[in-house]
Design an enzyme around this catalytic site. Structure first.
Site, mmCIF file in Angstrom:
data_model
loop_
_atom_site.group_PDB
_atom_site.id
_atom_site.type_symbol
_atom_site.label_atom_id
_atom_site.label_comp_id
_atom_site.label_asym_id
_atom_site.label_seq_id
_atom_site.Cartn_x
_atom_site.Cartn_y
_atom_site.Cartn_z
ATOM 1 N N TYR A 17 0.818 -1.223 0.000
ATOM 2 C CA TYR A 17 0.000 0.000 0.000
ATOM 3 C C TYR A 17 0.848 1.268 0.000
ATOM 4 C CZ TYR A 17 -3.442 -3.506 1.193
ATOM 5 O OH TYR A 17 -4.223 -4.627 1.170
ATOM 6 N N ASP A 18 0.388 2.249 -0.791
ATOM 7 C CA ASP A 18 1.058 3.561 -0.851
ATOM 8 C C ASP A 18 0.313 4.617 -0.045
ATOM 9 O OD1 ASP A 18 2.775 2.483 -2.780
ATOM 10 O OD2 ASP A 18 1.299 2.946 -4.366
ATOM 11 N N THR A 19 -1.015 4.443 0.041
ATOM 12 C CA THR A 19 -1.849 5.444 0.717
ATOM 13 C C THR A 19 -2.533 4.803 1.920
ATOM 14 O OG1 THR A 19 -2.255 6.575 -1.379
ATOM 15 C CG2 THR A 19 -3.772 7.054 0.422
ATOM 16 N N ARG A 237 -3.954 0.308 -4.151
ATOM 17 C CA ARG A 237 -2.809 0.371 -3.240
ATOM 18 C C ARG A 237 -3.102 1.332 -2.064
ATOM 19 N NH1 ARG A 237 1.725 -2.045 -4.260
ATOM 20 N NH2 ARG A 237 2.966 -0.467 -3.192
#
Lengths: 296, 296
Positions: A17-19, A237
């Site tokens: 995950y990016d967020t 993500r």
């Protein structure tokens, strides 16, 4: 459902995950105190270039004032990282339904709603003086043709005239929209829970016989707002982290966003592990505050 | 269902009943005007030694003040002939459940409730000042162990602190009773309907998760109060007259009292004559005001 128990679990999560979207009360803080370790955990996420978004159903304060709440707990958060139900309602009206410039919104709610609306160029009627002679005033009330929407949020200055004005505009004003910032049953404070926006809202739902559009979690409008605000967000993500199954976790599920439940607020582990559980997060972690400790 | 259409119908009615119970709004008056002919009709009933009882769900004024409303319309009515939901609630607490002398009732509602309660010797907490700094005040709120009941009626001075005090006493005070004067969806005034006691009450039902005892029509408590008040009443020779099927007519049916619907208020004739009608009065008459005209 997978428990996040150790460094390896956490590293996998950070890879995926990016967020990271967070509910606040019960995740970041409880009442007037930050949850232990949360400050370090958020800083760790920032150091790994993760995007943070704070998603709150609380509509009583503006995002600007909400940053002061973070500050008072020693946590840094930018206004642009906060999506409140008041702000999402402003976005819904201004950017999604294109609320007419020649109409006004009648607000039953806090100053936070008025501030967010005005920043979006929406004309408001916001009355915060307690009425003197209510029964006399009622005799002269009539629907206001300028009112194109009634917006209802938690209102600590609630009074019978405001409720009545909202009521007659919803009932007698053709095409008047009826919008609520959120449907939370109670408003949690450090000492006790008090009546929430959703409970107060039901007075108007019953008296008018009309159903409002409800912007807050678990409904999709908050996510619409996030997508409008952060155009490059990759929801595949993105992880939604919350303590409440009915609002936070269901919000993620409704929006096809992966979810993580923490146990520092409303939900208990058995609420989503039993065979009769209906709302089940993808992950569970005892507390957001464990993140930095677990990784070091 | 029998229509009362002529002198003979009416004479039969007068032969069959000694006591006539009336709803007020929509039967005796509408807003600020008496319904045509009602004054003469009530005088005619009095001249035939019929007992009159006015049974109203309105709890905002005391019976004493309610007689002034009759007076202002040129109709005579004695305080002892009026049973309001505020008075019935006082009777319920004082005479039926024997509310303890060392406990207090927290009132969300009008002055009429306070006056009726004090006349029955019930200790009350009645706060009618608008709060100054609500969020600050909320931080210091706690349940009051002296409070043995929360009574909810229509409250034109409603505010968030009152709702919150009612909420925490109902939730956190062991054995605190939760009582409502009535469940009316709207409060009718001459110009418009406004949110009624029942609609406002639902905020507390939702926030607390508790169900109140509701005193007003169509529930039996108003009739219990009438039986306590008029010990010699013969319910077999009593007629309940009203304009609202859900409150007035159901009240009669629930109490095994014969009913007559008038068409000067809420109900239309087709509401109770169709095959799907669920609440059907024994008699129908266009208006109470026709009574004296029809008989002469």
């Amino acid at each position: 459902m997978k428990d996040i128990l150790n460094k390896q679990d956490l590293e996998n999560l950070l890879d995926n995950y990016d967020t990271f979207m967070f509910d606040c009360d019960g995740v970041i803080w409880r009442g007037h105190e930050a949850i232990e370790g949360v400050k370090d955990s958020l800083e760790l996420l920032r150091s790994k270039n993760k995007k943070l978004i704070f998603v709150t159903n609380n509509s009583s304060t503006s995002r600007k004032d909400y940053t002061k709440k973070f500050e008072s707990l020693g946590i840094s958060a930018d206004k642009g990282e906060i999506i409140s139900s008041a702000y999402a309602t402003a976005t819904y009206l201004a950017d999604i339904v294109k609320f007419p410039k020649d109409k006004k919104v009648y607000i039953v709610g806090g100053l936070g709603i008025k501030e967010e609306f005005e920043e979006k160029g929406i004309n408001c009627i916001f009355e915060n003086e307690f009425p003197r002679n209510v029964k006399e005033e009622l005799k002269h009330l009539k629907p206001n043709p300028e009112v194109g929407a009634v917006v209802f949020g938690i209102d600590f200055e609630l009074n019978y005239i405001k409720m009545s004005k909202a009521h007659i505009n919803i009932v007698h004003n053709p095409d008047c929209m009826f919008i609520a910032t959120n449907d939370d049953r109670v408003f949690p404070m450090a000492n006790y829970d008090f009546p929430g926006c959703g409970s107060l809202l039901h007075s108007l739902i019953l008296s008018t016989g009309k159903k409002p559009t409800i912007i807050g979690k678990p409904n999709h409008y908050m996510l619409d707002c996030i997508k409008t605000e952060y155009k490059d967000i990759d929801l595949k993500r993105t992880l939604m982290i919350g303590d409440n199954l009915d609002t936070d976790i269901l919000f993620g599920i409704n929006g096809n966003v992966d979810t993580l439940a923490v146990l520092t607020g409303v939900a208990k582990r058995e609420d989503f592990t039993g065979s009769s559980a209906k709302i089940v997060p993808k992950y569970c972690m005892k507390s957001m505050g464990l993140l930095s400790e677990m990784l070091n």
